[in-house]
Write a protein that holds these residues in place. Sequence first.
Motif, mmCIF file in Angstrom:
data_model
loop_
_atom_site.group_PDB
_atom_site.id
_atom_site.type_symbol
_atom_site.label_atom_id
_atom_site.label_comp_id
_atom_site.label_asym_id
_atom_site.label_seq_id
_atom_site.Cartn_x
_atom_site.Cartn_y
_atom_site.Cartn_z
ATOM 1 N N GLY A 100 0.811 -1.210 0.000
ATOM 2 C CA GLY A 100 0.000 0.000 0.000
ATOM 3 C C GLY A 100 0.841 1.256 0.000
ATOM 4 N N GLU A 101 1.888 1.266 0.821
ATOM 5 C CA GLU A 101 2.770 2.429 0.887
ATOM 6 C C GLU A 101 3.483 2.663 -0.444
ATOM 7 O OE1 GLU A 101 5.345 1.463 4.088
ATOM 8 O OE2 GLU A 101 3.830 1.796 5.657
ATOM 9 N N LEU A 102 3.952 1.579 -1.063
ATOM 10 C CA LEU A 102 4.660 1.715 -2.340
ATOM 11 C C LEU A 102 3.735 2.190 -3.450
ATOM 12 C CD1 LEU A 102 6.942 -1.472 -2.299
ATOM 13 C CD2 LEU A 102 7.692 0.911 -2.225
ATOM 14 N N LEU A 103 2.508 1.703 -3.468
ATOM 15 C CA LEU A 103 1.551 2.139 -4.489
ATOM 16 C C LEU A 103 1.302 3.633 -4.393
ATOM 17 C CD1 LEU A 103 -0.963 -0.832 -4.297
ATOM 18 C CD2 LEU A 103 0.247 -0.126 -6.373
ATOM 19 N N VAL A 104 1.063 4.124 -3.166
ATOM 20 C CA VAL A 104 0.785 5.551 -2.980
ATOM 21 C C VAL A 104 2.024 6.384 -3.267
ATOM 22 C CG1 VAL A 104 0.169 7.312 -1.280
ATOM 23 C CG2 VAL A 104 -1.095 5.157 -1.349
ATOM 24 N N ASN A 105 3.161 6.003 -2.716
ATOM 25 C CA ASN A 105 4.385 6.791 -2.902
ATOM 26 C C ASN A 105 4.818 6.825 -4.356
ATOM 27 O OD1 ASN A 105 4.458 7.262 -0.152
ATOM 28 N ND2 ASN A 105 5.948 5.672 0.288
ATOM 29 N N THR A 106 4.671 5.702 -5.052
ATOM 30 C CA THR A 106 5.051 5.653 -6.467
ATOM 31 C C THR A 106 4.146 6.551 -7.296
ATOM 32 O OG1 THR A 106 5.861 3.374 -6.225
ATOM 33 C CG2 THR A 106 5.386 4.143 -8.460
ATOM 34 N N LEU A 107 2.841 6.511 -7.023
ATOM 35 C CA LEU A 107 1.912 7.348 -7.777
ATOM 36 C C LEU A 107 2.169 8.831 -7.520
ATOM 37 C CD1 LEU A 107 -0.506 7.687 -9.632
ATOM 38 C CD2 LEU A 107 -2.003 7.410 -7.650
ATOM 39 N N LEU A 108 2.397 9.212 -6.271
ATOM 40 C CA LEU A 108 2.648 10.626 -5.961
ATOM 41 C C LEU A 108 3.953 11.107 -6.591
ATOM 42 C CD1 LEU A 108 1.473 10.913 -2.243
ATOM 43 C CD2 LEU A 108 0.217 11.444 -4.340
ATOM 44 N N ALA A 109 4.953 10.238 -6.629
ATOM 45 C CA ALA A 109 6.207 10.605 -7.297
ATOM 46 C C ALA A 109 5.973 10.794 -8.789
ATOM 47 C CB ALA A 109 7.263 9.523 -7.054
ATOM 48 N N MET A 110 5.153 9.944 -9.376
ATOM 49 C CA MET A 110 4.821 10.070 -10.798
ATOM 50 C C MET A 110 4.088 11.380 -11.066
ATOM 51 S SD MET A 110 2.336 7.592 -13.074
ATOM 52 C CE MET A 110 3.331 6.130 -12.812
#
Length: 340
Positions: free
Chosen positions: A307-317
Amino acid sequence: MKEKSTSFDIAYRAGVSQSTVSRALRNSPLVNEATREKIQAIAKELNYKVDKNASNLRSQQSDTIALLLFEDPTNDDSAINPFFLSMLGSITRACSQKGYDLLVSFQQASDDWHADFEDSNKADGLILLGYGDYVDYEEKLVKLLDQGTHFVRWGAEVKNLPLISVGCDNYQGGKEMTEHLIKKGRKNLAFLGSASTHAPEFFERYKGHCQSLADNNMAVNQGLQFNALYTEEAGYQAACQLISSGEPFDAICAACDLIAIGAMRALQEHNIDIPEQVALVGFDDIAIASFTFPALTTVKQDTQLAGELLVNTLLAMISGEEVKTTLIPPELVIRKSCGS
């Protein structure tokens, strides 16, 4: 009536620009920690509340992420695989920590995802969660790419499209579950789960299973693979087919815990002892796995990290940073269904 404080009031008190105040109140890493804490303390003292609508209009951002769930077959009306419930919780927490709202929707309600969410400014980006039939929704993923939509998906890595995914190393997980059974002395290993491109995660687990057999100089018996998708009922039916086939087997690798639980029922109904006669391994480590009888050995996927990686990756994108697909290492959780 006392006038409401504004961000300009905070900027004056803190001796910084109004844009720095805005960043600090969003916990932006562009503002150093000391300045951020000072600004937030002044905002609290002045009882300042962010006017989110005005802020969004200025930034053309909604500060919202849309989570699109692919509807999976289930044994109730939820249409949500229980594996994804814990991940939903971790995604919600991760969004909250980043100051984002989360909008949850089932994907089948529309064929025009980008227009429904990012293009209409309802959301700054999409997280795609669920299994579904990959062949059916691949065309929609291509459309999202063509439209330049910010999105990240949970699932197996896709080689033929420039998709950004977060997923478990399903291939390695398939190898580890099979290796464990071989080390326990099992000779005839069945696999219950789809082995096709319609279910890439299951297919990768099956490939890992086959590789482990090959590494141990054991032949892959196609007669010991039976298709099943996502549910206890599918696992039950696949196990019944396996039993009826007449093929000798002393272990089952199930592509997910729900399939394993269904297979467990079939074995018990046929008076096949677990684990004395047949050892059983699942995949996911859903909550109920430790409460089956016997308790289910399984391959854990770290849903909190996911969950953390999904959110952090999307926000970085969304921020324009370079991002890449991430595979989370699997973890074998050993319980009683394979023996002591």
